[in-house]
Design an enzyme around this catalytic site. Structure first.
Site, short mmCIF file in Angstrom:
data_model
loop_
_atom_site.label_atom_id
_atom_site.label_comp_id
_atom_site.label_asym_id
_atom_site.label_seq_id
_atom_site.Cartn_x
_atom_site.Cartn_y
_atom_site.Cartn_z
N ARG A 1 7.92 -18.86 47.85
CA ARG A 1 7.04 -17.68 47.75
C ARG A 1 5.59 -18.05 47.99
NH1 ARG A 1 7.77 -12.43 44.06
NH2 ARG A 1 9.70 -11.79 45.00
N CYS B 1 12.40 -0.67 39.08
CA CYS B 1 11.89 -0.41 37.73
C CYS B 1 12.55 0.72 36.95
CB CYS B 1 10.39 -0.18 37.79
SG CYS B 1 9.53 -1.71 38.19
N PHE B 2 12.82 1.86 37.60
CA PHE B 2 13.26 3.02 36.81
C PHE B 2 14.51 2.73 35.98
CE2 PHE B 2 11.12 6.53 39.57
CZ PHE B 2 9.90 6.14 39.06
N PRO C 1 13.93 -8.79 34.25
CA PRO C 1 15.08 -7.97 34.67
C PRO C 1 15.94 -7.55 33.47
CG PRO C 1 15.50 -10.31 35.05
CD PRO C 1 14.10 -10.22 34.54
N ASN D 1 8.99 -11.87 36.22
CA ASN D 1 10.07 -10.88 36.23
C ASN D 1 10.69 -10.67 34.84
OD1 ASN D 1 10.39 -13.52 37.16
ND2 ASN D 1 12.48 -13.18 37.84
N GLU E 1 0.78 -1.79 34.71
CA GLU E 1 0.51 -1.49 36.12
C GLU E 1 1.25 -0.22 36.51
OE1 GLU E 1 -1.73 -1.85 38.41
OE2 GLU E 1 -1.61 -4.00 38.04
N1 LIG Z 1 7.09 -4.29 41.44
C1 LIG Z 1 6.39 -3.29 40.92
O1 LIG Z 1 6.06 -2.32 41.58
C2 LIG Z 1 5.97 -3.32 39.49
C3 LIG Z 1 6.45 -4.31 38.63
N2 LIG Z 1 6.09 -4.26 37.30
C4 LIG Z 1 6.58 -5.29 36.39
O2 LIG Z 1 5.96 -6.54 36.75
C5 LIG Z 1 6.87 -7.62 36.51
C6 LIG Z 1 7.06 -8.45 37.78
O3 LIG Z 1 7.63 -7.61 38.77
P1 LIG Z 1 7.81 -8.11 40.29
O4 LIG Z 1 6.54 -8.69 40.78
O5 LIG Z 1 8.39 -6.97 41.02
O6 LIG Z 1 8.90 -9.28 40.10
P2 LIG Z 1 9.30 -10.47 41.09
O7 LIG Z 1 10.63 -10.93 40.64
O8 LIG Z 1 9.11 -10.03 42.50
O9 LIG Z 1 8.20 -11.62 40.84
C7 LIG Z 1 8.12 -12.38 39.66
C8 LIG Z 1 7.69 -13.81 40.03
O10 LIG Z 1 7.43 -14.55 38.82
C9 LIG Z 1 7.76 -15.92 39.09
N3 LIG Z 1 7.89 -16.65 37.82
C10 LIG Z 1 8.88 -16.57 36.89
N4 LIG Z 1 8.61 -17.39 35.84
C11 LIG Z 1 7.43 -18.00 36.11
C12 LIG Z 1 6.63 -18.96 35.41
N5 LIG Z 1 6.96 -19.45 34.21
N6 LIG Z 1 5.48 -19.39 35.99
C13 LIG Z 1 5.11 -18.93 37.21
N7 LIG Z 1 5.82 -18.02 37.92
C14 LIG Z 1 6.96 -17.55 37.37
C15 LIG Z 1 9.03 -15.84 39.91
O11 LIG Z 1 9.24 -17.04 40.64
C16 LIG Z 1 8.75 -14.62 40.81
O12 LIG Z 1 8.24 -15.02 42.07
C17 LIG Z 1 8.15 -6.99 35.97
O13 LIG Z 1 8.11 -7.01 34.56
C18 LIG Z 1 8.09 -5.56 36.49
O14 LIG Z 1 8.81 -4.68 35.68
C19 LIG Z 1 5.24 -3.32 36.79
C20 LIG Z 1 4.72 -2.34 37.60
C21 LIG Z 1 5.02 -2.28 39.01
O1 LIG Z 2 7.10 0.30 36.76
C1 LIG Z 2 7.08 0.14 37.97
O2 LIG Z 2 7.35 -0.91 38.48
C2 LIG Z 2 6.71 1.28 38.92
O3 LIG Z 2 7.90 2.08 39.12
C3 LIG Z 2 7.74 3.15 40.04
O4 LIG Z 2 7.41 2.60 41.34
P1 LIG Z 2 8.52 2.11 42.45
O5 LIG Z 2 9.78 1.73 41.77
O6 LIG Z 2 7.81 1.14 43.31
O7 LIG Z 2 8.87 3.27 43.46
P2 LIG Z 2 8.67 4.86 43.61
O8 LIG Z 2 8.16 5.10 44.95
O9 LIG Z 2 7.86 5.42 42.51
O10 LIG Z 2 10.16 5.41 43.57
C4 LIG Z 2 11.20 4.98 42.67
C5 LIG Z 2 12.54 5.51 43.13
O11 LIG Z 2 12.58 6.94 42.98
C6 LIG Z 2 13.01 7.55 44.20
N1 LIG Z 2 12.31 8.86 44.32
C7 LIG Z 2 10.96 8.93 44.17
C8 LIG Z 2 10.32 10.16 44.25
C9 LIG Z 2 11.08 11.33 44.47
O12 LIG Z 2 10.54 12.46 44.56
N2 LIG Z 2 12.41 11.22 44.61
C10 LIG Z 2 13.07 10.00 44.55
O13 LIG Z 2 14.31 9.96 44.67
C11 LIG Z 2 12.64 6.56 45.30
O14 LIG Z 2 13.49 6.70 46.41
C12 LIG Z 2 12.83 5.23 44.62
O15 LIG Z 2 14.17 4.81 44.74
C13 LIG Z 2 6.58 4.07 39.57
O16 LIG Z 2 6.33 5.10 40.53
C14 LIG Z 2 5.31 3.26 39.34
O17 LIG Z 2 4.28 4.13 38.83
C15 LIG Z 2 5.60 2.15 38.34
O18 LIG Z 2 4.45 1.38 38.08
#
Ligand SMILES: NC(=O)C1=CN([C@@H]2O[C@H](COP(=O)(O)OP(=O)(O)OC[C@H]3O[C@@H](n4cnc5c(N)ncnc54)[C@H](O)[C@@H]3O)[C@@H](O)[C@H]2O)C=CC1
Ligand SMILES: O=C(O)[C@H]1O[C@H](OP(=O)(O)OP(=O)(O)OC[C@H]2O[C@@H](n3ccc(=O)[nH]c3=O)[C@H](O)[C@@H]2O)[C@H](O)[C@@H](O)[C@@H]1O
Length: 339
Positions: free
Chosen positions: A22, A253-254, A73, A71, A141
């Site tokens: 990564r 996330c959802f 999960p 992460n 976030e």
């Molecule tokens: N993806 C999104 O849109 C959003 C994600 N979140 C939350 O943010 C968190 C991370 O999500 P993502 O970025 O999507 O996950 P991701 O799985 O894509 O990235 C997490 C990264 O953390 C690294 N990692 C794990 N343990 C580590 C350590 N001890 N030191 C350094 N690196 C380490 C992993 O190698 C991985 O690359 C989750 O809790 C998720 O629910 C919150 C809001 C939006």
């Molecule tokens: O906690 C998180 O990680 C994030 O989760 C979602 O973000 P995300 O999962 O990236 O994607 P969205 O675009 O919000 O959609 C989520 C799912 O709902 C579906 N969706 C969305 C909107 C809609 O009207 N209908 C619908 O089926 C999308 O296809 C997708 O599968 C939230 O929108 C973010 O605000 C939040 O921070």
């Protein structure tokens, strides 16, 4: 982080990850994720005040503020499997921070961690014999994949939660220095902030499940769901966002956040509330099945011929994401074809 470095050129940010591939990708011309606008921001700041490195311990020990977005999960085994968040990565990150630190630090939770269980993190951080003070802040976030940069430039709101002590308030003030825009909500105890993201996501997901339920009824009664949902969305109390019918929500996330909420409700003696949120997932599963059944029945040749051929039907809900809902549908399609 990329947006912080763009807005605050005087601040140096090191993005660290244990994943070598990564980090190599972040340092290359092909970034590991696609987000509109991200390439430009990274290329402008990389090597100036933005660095990507696998030197996790070195950078953590040098930092004043550590943002943790590892992460979280859904657990796959042990107590709460399939329901609650797996905090293994968070706990191991907290242990590492406590071990390598030589000076006081602000530790900011970006990962979505469940209320209460996260208290354990504070215990890990503060249980050190070096006299180091760790201030643990929660700064959830709200970005959505596909519109992340836009969401970060124009956030609806910025929330920061910390301890209601003098040190906690000072840590919040320090973090506000990084948060350049958006409405800043008054602070309160950490539990409120940790509860916020899963609850907000559950509300959004519930809207999608409601519109998909409405879709089923519209089809049965000959109504046009787009007209009905448009009219419903005109009600400003409800709003037009998250009212698009779909094959059911996917994303990272959802589902995981709702399962977490269900588990926490059960653990807190609230089975009715747990069942209420569980229903949002059930309607989502129903919607996926309805979609797949429709496809399969309209492809009669496929439905009558279980020869194990691989047919993949993909669906992208919105532009600019590098993920689709395809995995969930693929499982569903295989199941349907084989029975
Ligand atoms: N993806 C999104 O849109 C959003 C994600 N979140 C939350 O943010 C968190 C991370 O999500 P993502 O970025 O999507 O996950 P991701 O799985 O894509 O990235 C997490 C990264 O953390 C690294 N990692 C794990 N343990 C580590 C350590 N001890 N030191 C350094 N690196 C380490 C992993 O190698 C991985 O690359 C989750 O809790 C998720 O629910 C919150 C809001 C939006
Ligand atoms: O906690 C998180 O990680 C994030 O989760 C979602 O973000 P995300 O999962 O990236 O994607 P969205 O675009 O919000 O959609 C989520 C799912 O709902 C579906 N969706 C969305 C909107 C809609 O009207 N209908 C619908 O089926 C999308 O296809 C997708 O599968 C939230 O929108 C973010 O605000 C939040 O921070």
């Amino acid at each position: 982080m990329a947006v912080i470095v763009l807005k605050c050129p005087e601040i140096e940010v090191a993005v660290v990850d244990i994943s070598v591939s990564r980090i190599a990708a972040w340092n290359s011309d092909t970034l590991p994720i696609y987000e509109p606008g991200l390439d430009e921001v990274v290329k402008k700041c990389r090597g100036k005040n933005l660095f990507f490195s696998t030197g996790v311990e070195k950078h953590v020990s040098e930092a004043d503020i550590v943002f943790v977005s590892v992460n979280t999960p859904t657990k796959t085994q042990g107590l709460g499997a399939g329901k609650t968040a797996d905090l293994t990565y968070w706990e191991s990150a907290a242990r590492m921070i406590a071990d390598v630190s030589k000076s006081n630090k602000i530790v900011v939770e970006k990962s979505t961690v469940p209320v209460k269980t996260a208290e354990a993190i504070e215990k890990i951080l503060n249980h050190n014999s070096k006299g180091i003070d760790f201030q643990n802040l929660s700064n959830p976030e709200f970005l959505a994949e596909g519109t992340a940069i836009q969401d970060l430039f124009n956030p609806d709101r910025v929330l920061i939660g910390g301890r209601e002590t003098l040190e906690g308030q000072k840590a919040i003030e320090a973090l506000i220095g990084f948060v350049w825009t958006g409405s800043y909500a008054p602070t309160s105890g950490l539990p409120s902030y940790r509860s916020l993201l899963p609850n907000a996501n559950a509300f959004l997901a519930q809207k999608i499940s409601s519109v998909n339920a409405m879709f089923a009824l519209c089809e049965a009664t000959g109504a046009d769901v787009s007209q009905v949902s448009h009219a419903v969305g005109k009600d400003t109390r409800i709003g037009s966002k998250f009212l698009n019918v779909s094959v059911g929500f996917g994303g990272s996330c959802f589902q995981k956040d709702i399962l977490n909420l269900v588990y926490i409700c059960k653990c807190n003696g609230l089975p009715e509330v747990a069942n209420y949120w569980k229903q949002v997932i059930k309607i989502n599963d129903y919607q996926k099945t309805r979609f797949v059944n429709r496809i399969v029945s309209s492809m009669s040749e496929l439905a009558n011929n279980d020869v194990g051929s691989n047919i993949i039907i993909g669906s992208i809900f919105k532009n600019n994401k590098n993920k689709t809902n395809i995995d969930e549908l693929r499982t569903e399609i295989r199941f349907t074809v084989k029975t």
